[in-house]
Scaffold this motif. Sequence first.
Motif, PDB file in Angstrom:
ATOM      1  N   ALA A 271      10.155  -7.047  14.553  1.00  0.00           N
ATOM      2  CA  ALA A 271      11.082  -7.628  13.804  1.00  0.00           C
ATOM      3  C   ALA A 271      10.543  -9.231  14.383  1.00  0.00           C
ATOM      4  O   ALA A 271      11.367 -10.080  14.917  1.00  0.00           O
ATOM      5  N   ALA A 272       9.448  -9.732  14.188  1.00  0.00           N
ATOM      6  CA  ALA A 272       8.633 -10.500  14.757  1.00  0.00           C
ATOM      7  C   ALA A 272       8.590 -12.083  13.767  1.00  0.00           C
ATOM      8  O   ALA A 272       7.666 -12.806  14.245  1.00  0.00           O
ATOM      9  N   GLY A 273       9.474 -12.095  12.855  1.00  0.00           N
ATOM     10  CA  GLY A 273       9.574 -13.308  12.192  1.00  0.00           C
ATOM     11  C   GLY A 273       8.305 -13.659  11.554  1.00  0.00           C
ATOM     12  O   GLY A 273       7.532 -12.812  10.915  1.00  0.00           O
ATOM     13  N   PRO A 274       7.758 -14.848  11.768  1.00  0.00           N
ATOM     14  CA  PRO A 274       6.516 -15.455  11.086  1.00  0.00           C
ATOM     15  C   PRO A 274       5.306 -14.788  11.846  1.00  0.00           C
ATOM     16  O   PRO A 274       4.205 -15.121  11.265  1.00  0.00           O
ATOM     17  N   TRP A 275       5.585 -14.020  12.799  1.00  0.00           N
ATOM     18  CA  TRP A 275       4.413 -13.518  13.629  1.00  0.00           C
ATOM     19  C   TRP A 275       4.102 -12.114  13.093  1.00  0.00           C
ATOM     20  O   TRP A 275       3.162 -11.303  13.643  1.00  0.00           O
ATOM     21  N   ALA A 276       5.132 -11.585  12.351  1.00  0.00           N
ATOM     22  CA  ALA A 276       5.040 -10.047  12.087  1.00  0.00           C
ATOM     23  C   ALA A 276       3.710  -9.629  11.458  1.00  0.00           C
ATOM     24  O   ALA A 276       3.258  -8.390  12.128  1.00  0.00           O
ATOM     25  N   ASP A 277       3.090 -10.160  10.383  1.00  0.00           N
ATOM     26  CA  ASP A 277       1.998  -9.512   9.908  1.00  0.00           C
ATOM     27  C   ASP A 277       0.666  -9.769  10.629  1.00  0.00           C
ATOM     28  O   ASP A 277      -0.131  -8.995  10.835  1.00  0.00           O
ATOM     29  N   ILE A 278       0.943 -11.202  11.438  1.00  0.00           N
ATOM     30  CA  ILE A 278      -0.361 -11.199  12.487  1.00  0.00           C
ATOM     31  C   ILE A 278      -0.289 -10.180  13.594  1.00  0.00           C
ATOM     32  O   ILE A 278      -1.408  -9.518  13.850  1.00  0.00           O
ATOM     33  N   PHE A 279       0.857  -9.840  14.061  1.00  0.00           N
ATOM     34  CA  PHE A 279       0.889  -8.894  15.225  1.00  0.00           C
ATOM     35  C   PHE A 279       0.547  -7.567  14.718  1.00  0.00           C
ATOM     36  O   PHE A 279      -0.320  -6.868  15.548  1.00  0.00           O
ATOM     37  N   LEU A 280       0.833  -7.347  13.420  1.00  0.00           N
ATOM     38  CA  LEU A 280       0.549  -6.018  12.950  1.00  0.00           C
ATOM     39  C   LEU A 280      -0.799  -5.612  12.688  1.00  0.00           C
ATOM     40  O   LEU A 280      -1.452  -4.654  12.957  1.00  0.00           O
ATOM     41  N   ALA A 281      -1.477  -6.560  11.936  1.00  0.00           N
ATOM     42  CA  ALA A 281      -2.896  -6.650  11.929  1.00  0.00           C
ATOM     43  C   ALA A 281      -3.472  -6.638  13.268  1.00  0.00           C
ATOM     44  O   ALA A 281      -4.626  -5.808  13.157  1.00  0.00           O
ATOM     45  N   GLN A 282      -3.285  -7.034  14.110  1.00  0.00           N
ATOM     46  CA  GLN A 282      -3.941  -7.070  15.444  1.00  0.00           C
ATOM     47  C   GLN A 282      -3.758  -5.578  15.953  1.00  0.00           C
ATOM     48  O   GLN A 282      -4.758  -5.076  16.473  1.00  0.00           O
ATOM     49  N   ALA A 283      -2.725  -5.350  15.933  1.00  0.00           N
ATOM     50  CA  ALA A 283      -2.187  -4.090  16.520  1.00  0.00           C
ATOM     51  C   ALA A 283      -2.873  -2.982  15.702  1.00  0.00           C
ATOM     52  O   ALA A 283      -3.396  -1.744  16.299  1.00  0.00           O
ATOM     53  N   LEU A 284      -2.980  -2.781  14.615  1.00  0.00           N
ATOM     54  CA  LEU A 284      -3.614  -1.790  13.812  1.00  0.00           C
ATOM     55  C   LEU A 284      -4.941  -1.817  13.506  1.00  0.00           C
ATOM     56  O   LEU A 284      -5.673  -0.991  13.112  1.00  0.00           O
ATOM     57  N   GLY A 285      -5.625  -3.059  13.894  1.00  0.00           N
ATOM     58  CA  GLY A 285      -6.916  -3.321  13.591  1.00  0.00           C
ATOM     59  C   GLY A 285      -7.436  -3.252  12.313  1.00  0.00           C
ATOM     60  O   GLY A 285      -8.575  -3.170  11.911  1.00  0.00           O
ATOM     61  N   LYS A 286      -6.696  -3.609  11.385  1.00  0.00           N
ATOM     62  CA  LYS A 286      -6.897  -3.971  10.003  1.00  0.00           C
ATOM     63  C   LYS A 286      -5.729  -4.738   9.200  1.00  0.00           C
ATOM     64  O   LYS A 286      -4.452  -4.857   9.965  1.00  0.00           O
ATOM     65  N   PRO A 287      -5.948  -5.267   8.194  1.00  0.00           N
ATOM     66  CA  PRO A 287      -5.118  -6.236   7.595  1.00  0.00           C
ATOM     67  C   PRO A 287      -3.718  -5.395   7.211  1.00  0.00           C
ATOM     68  O   PRO A 287      -3.588  -4.314   6.967  1.00  0.00           O
ATOM     69  N   ALA A 288      -2.352  -5.935   7.454  1.00  0.00           N
ATOM     70  CA  ALA A 288      -1.040  -5.424   7.127  1.00  0.00           C
ATOM     71  C   ALA A 288      -1.053  -5.248   5.681  1.00  0.00           C
ATOM     72  O   ALA A 288      -1.653  -5.889   4.896  1.00  0.00           O
ATOM     73  N   SER A 289      -0.354  -4.001   5.357  1.00  0.00           N
ATOM     74  CA  SER A 289      -0.206  -3.894   3.899  1.00  0.00           C
ATOM     75  C   SER A 289       0.808  -4.910   3.269  1.00  0.00           C
ATOM     76  O   SER A 289       0.318  -5.015   2.026  1.00  0.00           O
TER      77      SER A 289
END
Length: 536
Positions: free
Chosen positions: A230-248
């Motif tokens: 629930a990271a607001g404007p950081w959500a997709d950036i955090f996810l891409a870093q965490a998964l090592g690929k762009p978020a869906s």
Amino acid sequence: MKRDLKRLADERFDLLVIGGGITGACIARDAAMRGLSLALVEKNDFAHATSAHNSKLIHGGLRYLRNFELGLVRESLRERRIWQRIAPHLVHPLPFLIPMYGADWKARAELAAGLTLYDLLAFDRGWVDDPAQRLPGHRWLDARAALEHEPRLDGPKFCGTFEYYDAQMYSPERMALECVLDAVAHDAAVANYVSAERLLLRDGRVEGAMVADCFSDNRFDIRAAVTIIAAGPWADIFLAQALGKPASHKLMRSKGIHLIVPEMTKHAALTVAARGGHFFILPWRGHSLLGTTDTAFAGSPDNVGVTEEDIAALLDFINAHLASAHLSRADVQHFYAGLRPLVDDGSGDTYDASRSAELIDHGKEDSVSGLYSSIGGKWTTSRHLAEQAVDRLVAKLGKPPRACATATTKLPGAPEGAFGAILDSTPAPQQHIARLYGTRAPQMLSLAASNADLRQQLSESGDIAAEVPFAVREEMALTLEDVVMRRTGIGQVGNPGASVLATCAQIMANELGWSEERRASEIAAVEINFKTQGAA
Ligand SMILES: Cc1cc2nc3c(=O)[nH]c(=O)nc-3n(C[C@H](O)[C@H](O)[C@H](O)COP(=O)(O)OP(=O)(O)OC[C@H]3O[C@@H](n4cnc5c(N)ncnc54)[C@H](O)[C@@H]3O)c2cc1C
């Protein structure tokens, strides 16, 4: 309320929430109230980001009717009434005037139709116990009547104004905090200044996150059956870093700034149609809050801030569309910028992009189970978004279904009876404290009872020194900025001055055992924030 990092490290939770803005706070409150064991981490302070830096409206969103988003408007109007009921100390009705210029009958008829629909969609707006919270329907005021209300509306070809009602938050920061407090009262383990660094991934399954305490080098794992971002404007950036690929799912980030200037209207808000959009002049704590802008933002959300060019452009825009404004840079006492986390619809148009929210199951979208993201949305609809999310998480966890109670359970500071009557019987100088703390005010004021120093007033609004130790002891304030910008109103309409900052910092130093160096660096950080609002 204190951080318990040991508990976060030792327990295994049903749910880990990453992000302590209003979205994370509402999810935590709801999940904890339904009996889930819950951890929440916030990398800065609760509601330090978008959840603080907005227009402070709990509103249906009249303009979304233009895009036929009837579902979103109805949802928002229903949620408006719910916030009025569960947080009456922090939410109040606000009249809006929409001035009309020239005899453009088509524009006037269209607006009248829109406002009629808005009233119809808010059919339940009278279903509130407190008479002070009832919102009248819209009406037309001719030029003479309108000018009696707001002389500021005068200008060439001014012919009258529509009046309609929405609601305003007295303190979005404290409203989010009260959601966190309620989660903690239902046994949630919560910490600010703890950042999720990466997800714990095993065999395609997320089992929590590795986190870091921002005040030490301490890193540890938080284990949970399900994690929600629930990271607001950081959500997709955090996810891409965490998964090592762009978020869906991607976000568009749209920057909006606000300015605080001396009071421009007597009591109403103005909604002024302007080239390609509109702007608001909102009454707020004896000042006017002007906003907002809507520009695509490509940088890091950590670096959003207000520049002198931003300020000049907004002042020019308002002066060009409201003949009586005559605003200059010297009028600006305070400013802030926020980032709208909007679901990317591929259009690149941030103004017309939908404000609806999405809950993403990454098991389905990215083949990573045990992970959800909540993106988009509005402050107003955050409680409902949380209800929908927790419904799904309870099912996912195989827990016995329990009805959501967040729409009917009041926030910790909300009185049982009508707050309007309580406010009416509160002397004007103490009304600010009554609104900020609601029924928790006596607990805060008891600190001042035996200590004259803590009774000293620290802001024009009516803040007193006792709020500082109260924020540290009861509300997890850990930095000077937490106290000045969010727990209290001390810095919310502009820099309160060096001596007030020094007083607050000294009280915090005594409470938290700060060194002289730490005390000075806390003051310096707040001074920088007032100058740039964190812009790089
Ligand atoms: C200019 C503007 C005006 C607006 N006006 C209104 C309005 O009047 N009414 C309305 O209803 N809505 C309004 N909104 C929208 C509303 O403010 C947002 O929808 C809402 O605040 C979003 O809350 P959030 O919790 O999702 O995001 P945020 O408040 O940004 O919270 C996300 C949190 O996640 C934390 N985080 C990020 N990464 C990590 C990590 N790795 N570990 C731990 N924590 C992390 C961040 O520090 C942050 O605190 C406005 C928005 C803007 C920008």
